[in-house]
Design a protein around this motif. Structure first.
Motif, PDB file in Angstrom:
ATOM      1  N   TRP A 117      84.082 175.020 111.048  1.00 63.01           N
ATOM      2  CA  TRP A 117      83.882 176.176 110.183  1.00 63.01           C
ATOM      3  C   TRP A 117      85.210 176.599 109.578  1.00 63.01           C
ATOM      4  N   GLN A 121      84.309 175.760 102.201  1.00 65.75           N
ATOM      5  CA  GLN A 121      83.023 175.101 102.376  1.00 65.75           C
ATOM      6  C   GLN A 121      82.005 175.743 101.451  1.00 65.75           C
ATOM      7  N   SER A 122      81.234 174.892 100.770  1.00 66.51           N
ATOM      8  CA  SER A 122      80.218 175.403  99.855  1.00 66.51           C
ATOM      9  C   SER A 122      79.020 175.932 100.635  1.00 66.51           C
ATOM     10  N   GLU A 123      78.338 176.898 100.061  1.00 63.70           N
ATOM     11  CA  GLU A 123      77.172 177.515 100.689  1.00 63.70           C
ATOM     12  C   GLU A 123      76.005 177.463  99.701  1.00 63.70           C
ATOM     13  N   ARG A 126      70.697 180.995  98.758  1.00 60.33           N
ATOM     14  CA  ARG A 126      69.663 181.389  99.714  1.00 60.33           C
ATOM     15  C   ARG A 126      68.817 182.491  99.081  1.00 60.33           C
ATOM     16  N   ARG A 156      74.490 171.051 107.827  1.00 54.95           N
ATOM     17  CA  ARG A 156      75.038 172.333 107.408  1.00 54.95           C
ATOM     18  C   ARG A 156      74.287 173.400 108.188  1.00 54.95           C
ATOM     19  N   LEU A 158      72.716 176.477 108.575  1.00 56.13           N
ATOM     20  CA  LEU A 158      72.229 177.534 107.689  1.00 56.13           C
ATOM     21  C   LEU A 158      71.622 178.706 108.442  1.00 56.13           C
ATOM     22  N   VAL A 161      75.150 182.727 106.876  1.00 53.18           N
ATOM     23  CA  VAL A 161      76.123 182.400 105.843  1.00 53.18           C
ATOM     24  C   VAL A 161      77.482 182.117 106.494  1.00 53.18           C
ATOM     25  N   ASP A 162      78.140 181.040 106.048  1.00 53.40           N
ATOM     26  CA  ASP A 162      79.484 180.665 106.506  1.00 53.40           C
ATOM     27  C   ASP A 162      79.545 180.234 107.964  1.00 53.40           C
TER      28      ASP A 162
END
Length: 357
Positions: A117, A121-123, A126, A156, A158, A161-162
Motif C-alpha cells: 500500500w 496507486q490508481s483507484e 466506485r 486490488r 477494494l 479506498v487506498d
C-alpha cells in the motif's frame, strides 16, 4: 507521542491467514451454494467473499484465488484459521460436499499472503447502489475484473479506498515490491487496515454472532445481492431490501482518561494492544447514566486506534459530546474512545434511530 502513517510505499506479510483448495468439475456449483458472492467459472481472477451460517450470521470472511490442480480448475480459499465459534472451514466444506465432484485440501504450509500500500496507486471509480435503510452495494465499471486479472496471484484490495494490493506467494517468497517498497511489520498492516475501517478475520468479525451487513461486508463488496440461493441468503437479502442496518463497524481512536483526543487517523504507540472488550456508553447529558442498550464493543485496539461495533443511533449524541465511550484495561487503567467515519463511505450507509440517513 502521536504519529500519522506517511504516504510512502510499504509491504508486509498479512497475519493469521491459511489456505484451503477446492478443485474439480463441480467447484463453481459447490461454492456458489455457500458463498455470498457469485463464483465465476472458469476462474477469472481473485475476489472477496464470505461463508455464512444458515442463520445468516458470519462464519468466515475469505478471499478466493484462481488455482489449477493438475488438469482440474479450482480456487484457493484464503481465511483466518484461528479457533473461533464456527466449525473449522475444511470440516464445514466437507459436510456440504455430498455428491459434488470436488476435492478439498488444506494447504497451510504452501502459501503466504502479502499486502502492499501507499505510493502512487490508481483507484477505480466506485459507484453505489442503495438497498433499504443503510444497506449499500459498491459497483465498478468492470465488475470482478476491477479486483484482479486472470492467471495472477495479485488483487486490488477494494474493501476500502487506498487499501492497496493483496498478493499470494509461495511460502518463503516475497512480492516483487520488496525491491522498491519499505518492509514493515504485520502490526503496521493491521494499523493500515484499521485506519481504513476494514475488519478482517474471526476476531473482528466474530463467527456465529456478527451479521455480514453489521460488519460492513456490503460496503467492502463482499455480498452479491442478486445471486441465487446460498446458505444464509434469506436474512441477508431480506435485510438489504426491507431491513434497517442499525449497527456497523467503525474506526476509533483510543486515548487515556484525562488526556485530550487526537486527530482522527493518528496513532499513539504508547497505548497498549487490546482484544475484544465490552465498552460502556455513558449518557453525560442525562446525569452520567449508562446506556445499557447501546452495547458498544471494541473489536481490536492497536497503537491507539481500533475498530468498534457501534449502533448508528448513538453516533449523533457521541458527536455532540452528549454520550461518551470508555473501558477499563486489565490493570485498571481507564481509556476513552472516539469514533470517526471514513470519508469514502456514502452517507446512506448510516441511519439514525428513526431510519434516516
Amino acid at each position: 507521542m502521536a504519529a500519522q502513517l506517511a504516504k510512502r510505499a510499504f509491504y508486509s506479510r498479512v497475519p493469521n491467514r491459511s489456505i484451503i483448495s477446492v478443485s474439480g468439475q463441480n467447484t463453481a456449483q459447490f461454492l456458489n451454494g455457500l458463498l455470498t458472492t457469485t463464483v465465476p467459472w472458469p476462474p477469472s481472477g481473485a475476489f472477496y467473499s464470505a461463508f455464512l451460517a444458515a442463520s445468516g450470521k458470519m462464519l468466515y470472511d475469505v478471499f478466493l484465488w484462481p488455482w489449477q490442480n493438475g488438469d482440474k480448475n479450482g480456487y484457493l480459499i484464503e481465511y483466518d484459521p484461528r479457533s473461533n465459534e464456527a466449525p473449522s472451514l475444511d470440516s464445514m466444506l466437507k459436510k456440504h460436499v455430498l455428491r459434488s465432484r470436488v476435492s478439498i485440501q488444506k494447504l497451510p504450509d504452501e502459501w503466504d499472503v502479502w499486502a502492499t500500500w501507499g505510493g502512487e496507486q490508481s483507484e477505480p471509480a466506485r459507484q453505489w447502489r442503495f438497498g433499504s435503510q443503510g444497506a449499500v452495494e459498491p459497483l465498478w465499471n468492470n465488475g470482478l475484473e476491477e479486483w484482479s486479472r486472470p492467471e495472477t496471484r495479485r488483487l486490488r484490495d477494494l474493501r476500502a479506498v487506498d487499501m492497496g494490493h493483496r498478493i499470494l506467494a509461495q511460502k518463503g517468497q516475497t512480492p516483487d515490491e520488496a525491491h522498491n517498497h519499505q518492509a514493515v511489520t504485520e502490526d503496521d498492516y493491521t494499523v493500515h487496515r484499521i485506519l481504513h475501517g476494514v475488519p478482517e478475520g474471526s476476531q473482528e468479525i466474530p463467527a456465529m454472532s456478527a451479521l455480514p451487513l453489521n460488519s460492513n461486508l456490503d460496503l467492502m463488496g463482499g455480498v452479491d445481492f442478486r445471486k441465487g440461493c446460498y446458505v444464509g441468503q434469506e436474512l441477508t437479502v431480506r435485510t438489504y431490501h426491507t431491513g434497517v442496518i442499525r449497527r456497523r463497524v467503525f474506526p476509533v481512536q483510543i486515548y487515556r482518561e484525562g488526556e485530550s483526543p487526537r486527530e482522527p487517523g493518528t496513532t499513539d504507540t504508547s497505548i497498549p494492544t487490546f482484544e475484544q472488550t465490552q465498552m460502556t456508553m455513558t449518557n453525560i447529558k442525562n446525569g452520567g447514566n449508562i446506556e445499557k442498550t447501546a452495547r458498544p464493543r471494541l473489536l481490536i485496539g492497536l497503537r491507539g486506534v481500533g475498530l468498534a461495533s457501534l449502533r448508528s443511533a448513538d453516533l449523533a449524541p457521541l458527536e455532540k459530546n452528549e454520550f461518551e465511550m470508555s473501558f477499563s484495561a486489565g490493570n485498571g487503567e481507564k481509556y476513552k474512545v472516539r469514533h470517526w467515519i471514513p470519508s469514502w463511505w456514502p452517507k446512506e450507509c448510516i441511519v439514525d434511530g428513526h431510519g434516516q440517513s
